[in-house]
Design a protein around this motif. Structure first.
Motif, PDB file in Angstrom:
ATOM      1  N   VAL A   1       0.838  -1.205   0.000  1.00  0.00           N
ATOM      2  CA  VAL A   1       0.000   0.000   0.000  1.00  0.00           C
ATOM      3  C   VAL A   1       0.868   1.248   0.000  1.00  0.00           C
ATOM      4  O   VAL A   1       0.610   2.213  -0.738  1.00  0.00           O
ATOM      5  CB  VAL A   1      -0.945  -0.023   1.215  1.00  0.00           C
ATOM      6  CG1 VAL A   1      -1.720   1.285   1.311  1.00  0.00           C
ATOM      7  CG2 VAL A   1      -1.904  -1.200   1.137  1.00  0.00           C
ATOM      8  N   ALA A   2       1.902   1.263   0.828  1.00  0.00           N
ATOM      9  CA  ALA A   2       2.795   2.420   0.891  1.00  0.00           C
ATOM     10  C   ALA A   2       3.486   2.659  -0.450  1.00  0.00           C
ATOM     11  O   ALA A   2       3.660   3.799  -0.877  1.00  0.00           O
ATOM     12  CB  ALA A   2       3.842   2.210   1.986  1.00  0.00           C
ATOM     13  N   LEU A   3       3.853   1.574  -1.137  1.00  0.00           N
ATOM     14  CA  LEU A   3       4.526   1.718  -2.436  1.00  0.00           C
ATOM     15  C   LEU A   3       3.592   2.325  -3.473  1.00  0.00           C
ATOM     16  O   LEU A   3       3.973   3.219  -4.238  1.00  0.00           O
ATOM     17  CB  LEU A   3       5.031   0.354  -2.903  1.00  0.00           C
ATOM     18  CG  LEU A   3       5.754   0.335  -4.261  1.00  0.00           C
ATOM     19  CD1 LEU A   3       6.968   1.261  -4.224  1.00  0.00           C
ATOM     20  CD2 LEU A   3       6.181  -1.094  -4.613  1.00  0.00           C
ATOM     21  N   VAL A   4       2.348   1.855  -3.515  1.00  0.00           N
ATOM     22  CA  VAL A   4       1.386   2.394  -4.489  1.00  0.00           C
ATOM     23  C   VAL A   4       1.129   3.877  -4.230  1.00  0.00           C
ATOM     24  O   VAL A   4       1.136   4.708  -5.150  1.00  0.00           O
ATOM     25  CB  VAL A   4       0.066   1.592  -4.428  1.00  0.00           C
ATOM     26  CG1 VAL A   4      -1.000   2.260  -5.291  1.00  0.00           C
ATOM     27  CG2 VAL A   4       0.289   0.162  -4.900  1.00  0.00           C
ATOM     28  N   VAL A   5       0.921   4.231  -2.963  1.00  0.00           N
ATOM     29  CA  VAL A   5       0.660   5.628  -2.623  1.00  0.00           C
ATOM     30  C   VAL A   5       1.885   6.492  -2.936  1.00  0.00           C
ATOM     31  O   VAL A   5       1.763   7.619  -3.432  1.00  0.00           O
ATOM     32  CB  VAL A   5       0.267   5.747  -1.139  1.00  0.00           C
ATOM     33  CG1 VAL A   5       0.082   7.206  -0.751  1.00  0.00           C
ATOM     34  CG2 VAL A   5      -1.009   4.977  -0.870  1.00  0.00           C
ATOM     35  N   ALA A   6       3.082   5.961  -2.680  1.00  0.00           N
ATOM     36  CA  ALA A   6       4.303   6.724  -2.953  1.00  0.00           C
ATOM     37  C   ALA A   6       4.479   6.975  -4.446  1.00  0.00           C
ATOM     38  O   ALA A   6       4.894   8.063  -4.863  1.00  0.00           O
ATOM     39  CB  ALA A   6       5.517   5.972  -2.395  1.00  0.00           C
ATOM     40  N   VAL A   7       4.176   5.983  -5.276  1.00  0.00           N
ATOM     41  CA  VAL A   7       4.301   6.164  -6.732  1.00  0.00           C
ATOM     42  C   VAL A   7       3.324   7.235  -7.220  1.00  0.00           C
ATOM     43  O   VAL A   7       3.671   8.091  -8.046  1.00  0.00           O
ATOM     44  CB  VAL A   7       4.059   4.824  -7.452  1.00  0.00           C
ATOM     45  CG1 VAL A   7       3.951   5.034  -8.956  1.00  0.00           C
ATOM     46  CG2 VAL A   7       5.190   3.850  -7.154  1.00  0.00           C
ATOM     47  N   ILE A   8       2.094   7.202  -6.716  1.00  0.00           N
ATOM     48  CA  ILE A   8       1.106   8.221  -7.111  1.00  0.00           C
ATOM     49  C   ILE A   8       1.593   9.614  -6.706  1.00  0.00           C
ATOM     50  O   ILE A   8       1.515  10.575  -7.480  1.00  0.00           O
ATOM     51  CB  ILE A   8      -0.256   7.918  -6.472  1.00  0.00           C
ATOM     52  CG1 ILE A   8      -0.826   6.602  -7.029  1.00  0.00           C
ATOM     53  CG2 ILE A   8      -1.246   9.056  -6.727  1.00  0.00           C
ATOM     54  CD1 ILE A   8      -2.114   6.167  -6.360  1.00  0.00           C
ATOM     55  N   GLY A   9       2.116   9.732  -5.501  1.00  0.00           N
ATOM     56  CA  GLY A   9       2.613  11.029  -5.052  1.00  0.00           C
ATOM     57  C   GLY A   9       3.805  11.515  -5.848  1.00  0.00           C
ATOM     58  O   GLY A   9       3.921  12.704  -6.156  1.00  0.00           O
ATOM     59  N   ALA A  10       4.721  10.594  -6.225  1.00  0.00           N
ATOM     60  CA  ALA A  10       5.894  10.990  -7.008  1.00  0.00           C
ATOM     61  C   ALA A  10       5.492  11.471  -8.401  1.00  0.00           C
ATOM     62  O   ALA A  10       6.049  12.432  -8.927  1.00  0.00           O
ATOM     63  CB  ALA A  10       6.872   9.816  -7.104  1.00  0.00           C
ATOM     64  N   VAL A  11       4.511  10.802  -9.012  1.00  0.00           N
ATOM     65  CA  VAL A  11       4.041  11.231 -10.331  1.00  0.00           C
ATOM     66  C   VAL A  11       3.363  12.600 -10.233  1.00  0.00           C
ATOM     67  O   VAL A  11       3.580  13.489 -11.070  1.00  0.00           O
ATOM     68  CB  VAL A  11       3.070  10.183 -10.910  1.00  0.00           C
ATOM     69  CG1 VAL A  11       2.437  10.700 -12.200  1.00  0.00           C
ATOM     70  CG2 VAL A  11       3.804   8.879 -11.196  1.00  0.00           C
ATOM     71  N   ALA A  12       2.547  12.799  -9.193  1.00  0.00           N
ATOM     72  CA  ALA A  12       1.878  14.090  -9.021  1.00  0.00           C
ATOM     73  C   ALA A  12       2.876  15.204  -8.759  1.00  0.00           C
ATOM     74  O   ALA A  12       2.638  16.354  -9.143  1.00  0.00           O
ATOM     75  CB  ALA A  12       0.870  13.998  -7.876  1.00  0.00           C
ATOM     76  N   ALA A  13       4.004  14.884  -8.123  1.00  0.00           N
ATOM     77  CA  ALA A  13       5.008  15.909  -7.834  1.00  0.00           C
ATOM     78  C   ALA A  13       5.655  16.455  -9.106  1.00  0.00           C
ATOM     79  O   ALA A  13       6.161  17.578  -9.115  1.00  0.00           O
ATOM     80  CB  ALA A  13       6.088  15.337  -6.907  1.00  0.00           C
TER      81      ALA A  13
END
Length: 295
Positions: free
Chosen positions: A54-66
Motif C-alpha cells: 500500500v505504501a509503495l502504491v501511494v508513494a508512486v502516485i505522489g511521485a508522479v503528481a510531484a
C-alpha cells in the motif's frame, strides 16, 4: 517338593518393562529415556505485510503528481501518508517483503525532493520574470509619453498592451496572443469552498478576481490557477490553486485557438486590504502575463 519364594524382590524396572517412576510420581523430563518425547512448539512462520505494498502504491502516485506543477497540493496530500506508511511497514516485526517497504520509503523521499525542487524552480522563474517585466516598464512609459510617431508603431510590432494603462474591463494581450480582461474584483470574503468540497478559512481575508481569457493564438494554451498573482503595493500574493475555477474546471483549463473561458482566482490578503493589481497569464513565467490595475 519345592515352593516358589513367598516375597519376591521387585525388579529394577516398572511393570511390563517400563522404566521406574521417580519418587513422588514425577514424570521424567522431555527427551529423557522413557519420557514422552514431545516436540517443542514450532515458531510462527514469517508473515508478508500488505502495508508495504500500500505504501509503495501511494508513494508512486505522489511521485508522479510531484512532477506536474498543477498537482502540487495533491502531491503533498499523498506523499506524507506514503512516507508514514512505509516507516510503519519497516517497523513491523516477523514479516517478509521488507524490500517493498524500503522501496516505498525511497520513492516517498525522492517524490518529496522532486516536489520541493519543482516549487523552488517555479518560484524562481516567476520572480525572475517579474523583475524583468518591472525593469522594462519605465522604458515603455517613457516612450509612450514622448510626442513622436513611435507609440503608434508599437501595436504593429505585436507587443502587449502597456500594462500600466490597463484597468478593469480593458483587454490586455500577452506575447503568446492570449487576451485577458478583468471583469470584477471583490474583497472581504471570510471563507470559501475548496475543490475537495471543504471549507477553507483565510489567514486574513480572501479577495477574488473574475476574468475572461481569449486564446487568439494558433495553438492551445493552458490557464493555471496557481500562475496568477495579486499585488498590494510591492507585496505579492499567489492565487490559491484549491479555490476558484477556470472555465468550470478545477486547477487548470485548456483553451483551444479562437475560444475563451471565464475564471475566478482567490487571493489570501491581510484583513481590511484590497488588491492594487493582478498579473494574469498562461504560463509559469510573468513574461507570458499581463498586469491589470484594479484601483
Amino acid at each position: 517338593m519345592s515352593y516358589p519364594p513367598q516375597n519376591p524382590q521387585p525388579s529394577a524396572g516398572g511393570p511390563y518393562g517400563q522404566p521406574p517412576v521417580p519418587p513422588g510420581g514425577a514424570h521424567p523430563p522431555y527427551g529423557a529415556p522413557g519420557g514422552y518425547g514431545l516436540m517443542p512448539p514450532t515458531p510462527d512462520p514469517p508473515r508478508s505485510s500488505s502495508l508495504g505494498f500500500v505504501a509503495l502504491v501511494v508513494a508512486v502516485i505522489g511521485a508522479v503528481a510531484a512532477c506536474i506543477p498543477v498537482l502540487t497540493v495533491l502531491a503533498w496530500v499523498v506523499l506524507i501518508p506514503a512516507l508514514l506508511l512505509s516507516i510503519v511497514a519497516l517497523a513491523q516485526k516477523n514479516h517478509t517483503k521488507r524490500g517493498v517497504s524500503l522501496t516505498a520509503l525511497s520513492v516517498s523521499i525522492v517524490g518529496t525532493l522532486i516536489l520541493c525542487a519543482m516549487i523552488a524552480v517555479s518560484s524562481g522563474l516567476l520572480r525572475a520574470g517579474s523583475d524583468t517585466t518591472s525593469t522594462a516598464r519605465p522604458t515603455i512609459t517613457g516612450e509612450a509619453s514622448t510626442p513622436t510617431q513611435e507609440p503608434t508603431e508599437v501595436p504593429s510590432a505585436a507587443a502587449p498592451t502597456n500594462p500600466d494603462e490597463v484597468g478593469i474591463g480593458e483587454p490586455a494581450s500577452t506575447t503568446t496572443g492570449v487576451t485577458f480582461t478583468v471583469t470584477g474584483s471583490e474583497c472581504g470574503i471570510t471563507s470559501a469552498r475548496t475543490v475537495f468540497d471543504t471549507e477553507q478559512l483565510p489567514a486574513g481575508e480572501f479577495c477574488t478576481v473574475s476574468f475572461t481569457a481569449v486564446n487568439g493564438s494558433s495553438s492551445a494554451v493552458i490557464i493555471w490557477l496557481d500562475s496568477q498573482f495579486g499585488f498590494i503595493g510591492a507585496n505579492e500574493y499567489r492565487s490559491i490553486s484549491t479555490l476558484g475555477d477556470v472555465g468550470g474546471d478545477l486547477l487548470l483549463s485548456q483553451v483551444k485557438p479562437g475560444l475563451s473561458v471565464d475564471g475566478v482566482a482567490y487571493f489570501d490578503v491581510p484583513a481590511g486590504s484590497a488588491l492594487d493589481a493582478v498579473e494574469l497569464g498562461d504560463g509559469i513565467s510573468s513574461l507570458r502575463s499581463v498586469r491589470i490595475v484594479l484601483r
